[in-house]
Design an enzyme around this catalytic site. Structure first.
Site, PDB file in Angstrom:
ATOM      1  N   LYS A  79      45.104  32.430  36.987  1.00  9.67           N
ATOM      2  CA  LYS A  79      45.225  33.726  36.301  1.00  9.67           C
ATOM      3  C   LYS A  79      46.643  34.274  36.468  1.00  9.67           C
ATOM      4  CE  LYS A  79      42.649  38.141  36.079  1.00  9.67           C
ATOM      5  NZ  LYS A  79      41.558  38.941  36.667  1.00  9.67           N
ATOM      6  N   SER A 154      38.235  40.793  33.128  1.00  8.23           N
ATOM      7  CA  SER A 154      39.609  40.547  32.762  1.00  8.23           C
ATOM      8  C   SER A 154      40.047  39.091  32.832  1.00  8.23           C
ATOM      9  CB  SER A 154      40.534  41.385  33.643  1.00  8.23           C
ATOM     10  OG  SER A 154      40.455  40.951  34.984  1.00  8.23           O
ATOM     11  N   SER A 178      35.386  40.997  37.036  1.00 11.40           N
ATOM     12  CA  SER A 178      36.309  40.200  36.216  1.00 11.40           C
ATOM     13  C   SER A 178      36.216  38.694  36.370  1.00 11.40           C
ATOM     14  CB  SER A 178      37.749  40.629  36.469  1.00 11.40           C
ATOM     15  OG  SER A 178      38.001  41.804  35.746  1.00 11.40           O
TER      16      SER A 178
HETATM   17  N1  GLN Z   1      36.011  45.580  33.726  1.00 11.12           N
HETATM   18  C1  GLN Z   1      36.396  46.085  35.009  1.00 11.12           C
HETATM   19  C2  GLN Z   1      37.517  47.066  34.867  1.00 11.12           C
HETATM   20  O1  GLN Z   1      37.998  47.207  33.782  1.00 11.12           O
HETATM   21  C3  GLN Z   1      36.693  44.936  35.899  1.00 11.12           C
HETATM   22  C4  GLN Z   1      38.078  44.741  36.317  1.00 11.12           C
HETATM   23  C5  GLN Z   1      38.267  43.639  37.293  1.00 11.12           C
HETATM   24  O2  GLN Z   1      37.319  43.147  37.909  1.00 11.12           O
HETATM   25  N2  GLN Z   1      39.528  43.286  37.492  1.00 11.12           N
HETATM   26  O3  GLN Z   1      37.914  47.711  35.801  1.00 11.12           O
END
Ligand code: GLN
Length: 477
Positions: A79, A154, A178
């Protein structure tokens, strides 16, 4: 060699048995990655030169008869908010779109030492804020099962990279879902680890009390191999405790007779897609058939998790992102302005996308004098209640099982103009980050329209080996 059928063990056997060379293997995956990337926008950077150089080292080791590790030569993806020395690492933000880190994150260093072949750096929502990669400065990643749908986020790029067959495993981060949400949307396995189980040194900090790093792979056994490589104490991350690291591959096939599985009724309430519900229920039945005992439990605090998360997360994010000012690194603003203050305004104004600005505003608001007690402090108190609820339920049952996400992947653009709808996607994943407990997404079916469905197996802190054991048994069924 059909790269579609490969797993980590098969690559290892193939390399050691000289069925193919690491260069051949790497070239096949690079070609696949380039083709899929054109359609799906999985990678921000494809690192061909680096991959081929690493492959040559592995081939040389094999030809001189040196013993190789199980991860030597296995193609992977990382990532893009995880630092890779000398390779662009953007966090999918304009403000870091030229950032080349001078050092490797600890997880990357560990994998490099074991001979990883990095195919590339994967797309994500800007600073990992989002659930669809649509907030990436580099455009959205598409779902390999249907390109009109999101791959999730994400870590959408990392999930799609594995699902599309461009690598065998990848790393992502999970602050509120995410890893698990994109794994669920793309039909791959993905593990959110216990807070502190894997070092976060060298990874862009979002919400430091929630952030975790973990693997994606086609199957649970491969996840276990990666965990063996990355878990454990790191002197560069003081939140990694000195808890012994088991051999995650060893107990994968243990039987699950008498295992107590709790099914939280709140995870099957209204708002859960009917096909998702049916698939997860069928999966639980299969585990019951192996001798597991099923018990309905209640986690009434679940309904407060989103509210707590969207106060704590932006609060910590706003503090962590204060370091990006484009002075020592980062993209310079087009117009430097007259004063230092102008410079800050312009670099951050130009460099951050809308969702990040929204969260910085919410975060600084809930931390500000006068509102701190009403929002941040209150959220912390409710957080403690959620932690207690998990502690109590794990006195009664060994693990919990429920859907990972209330529904399957949604269409690109569907939630883009409504941030609240995007936040609600996280309702079943954020509780585990709030409590710091691990959870494993395992694919458990398909919708009638051909999109993957995932379930999560949740356990107490440091129970990753048990979750992998159950996931592996389920996968074999
Ligand atoms: N969808 C969540 C957010 O927008 C998850 C983010 C994450 O786990 N990095 O905060």
């Amino acid at each position: 060699m059909d790269i579609k059928d490969l797993t980590i063990d098969k690559v290892h056997d193939g390399l050691v048995g000289k069925k193919f060379s690491c260069l051949e293997l790497t070239n096949s995956f690079l070609e696949k990655a380039k083709n899929e990337n054109e359609k799906l926008n999985i990678y921000i950077t494809i690192t061909d030169k680096e991959a081929l150089k690493q492959a040559k080292i592995v081939d040389d080791k094999i030809s001189t008869g040196e013993e190789i590790s199980v991860l030597d030569g296995v193609p992977c993806a990382i990532k893009d908010l995880i630092n890779t020395k000398g390779v662009l690492s953007t966090s999918a933000s304009k403000i870091l779109s030229n950032f080349v880190p001078p050092y490797d994150a600890t997880v990357v260093k560990k994998l490099r030492d074991l001979g990883m072949v990095m195919i590339g750096k994967t797309n994500l929502d800007e600073f990992a804020c989002g659930g669809s990669t649509e907030y990436s400065y580099f455009g959205p990643t598409r779902n390999p099962y249907n390109p009109d749908y999101t791959a999730g986020g994400s870590s959408g790029g990392s999930a799609a990279a594995v699902a599309a067959g461009t690598c065998l495993y990848s790393l992502g981060t999970d602050t509120g879902g995410s890893i698990r949400e994109p794994a669920s949307f793309c039909g791959v396995a993905g593990l959110k680890v216990t807070y502190g189980r894997v070092s976060r040194s060298g990874i862009t900090a979002l919400a430091s009390s929630l952030d975790t790093v973990g693997p994606f792979a086609k199957n649970v056994r491969d996840i276990a191999h990666i965990m063996n490589a990355i878990a454990g104490r790191d002197v560069n991350d003081s939140t990694t405790p000195d808890v012994s690291v088991p051999n995650y591959v060893k107990n994968l096939d243990n039987d699950i007779k008498n295992l107590k599985i709790g099914v939280p009724k709140e995870y099957f309430d209204e708002g859960i897609d009917s096909e998702v519900k049916a698939s997860v229920e069928a999966a639980i039945k299969k585990l019951e058939g192996q001798g597991a005992r099923i018990e309905t439990v209640s986690l009434p605090m679940t309904k407060y998790a989103i509210a707590v998360y969207y106060i704590v997360m932006p609060a910590e994010l706003s503090a962590n992102l204060a370091r990006y000012d484009s002075i020592r690194f980062g993209l310079k603003p087009e117009n430097a302005g007259e004063s230092l203050e102008d410079y800050y305004f312009n670099s951050r104004g130009e460099g951050f996308g809308d969702e990040i600005k929204r969260r910085i505003m919410i975060g600084t608001y809930v931390l500000s004098a006068g509102y701190y007690d009403a929002y941040y402090k209150k959220a912390q108190k409710v957080r403690t209640k959620i932690i207690e609820e998990f502690n109590n339920v794990f006195k009664k049952v060994d693990v919990l099982i429920g859907p990972t996400v209330p529904g399957p992947a949604f269409k690109l653009g569907e939630k883009l103009n409504d941030p609240l709808q995007m936040y609600l996607v996280d309702s079943l994943t954020v509780p585990m980050n709030i409590a710091g407990v691990p959870a494993l997404n395992v694919p458990c079916g398909m919708t009638s329209s051909g999109l993957p469905i995932g379930m999560q197996i949740i356990g107490p802190q440091f129970s990753e080996d048990k979750l992998l054991n159950i996931g592996n048994i389920y996968e074999k069924l």
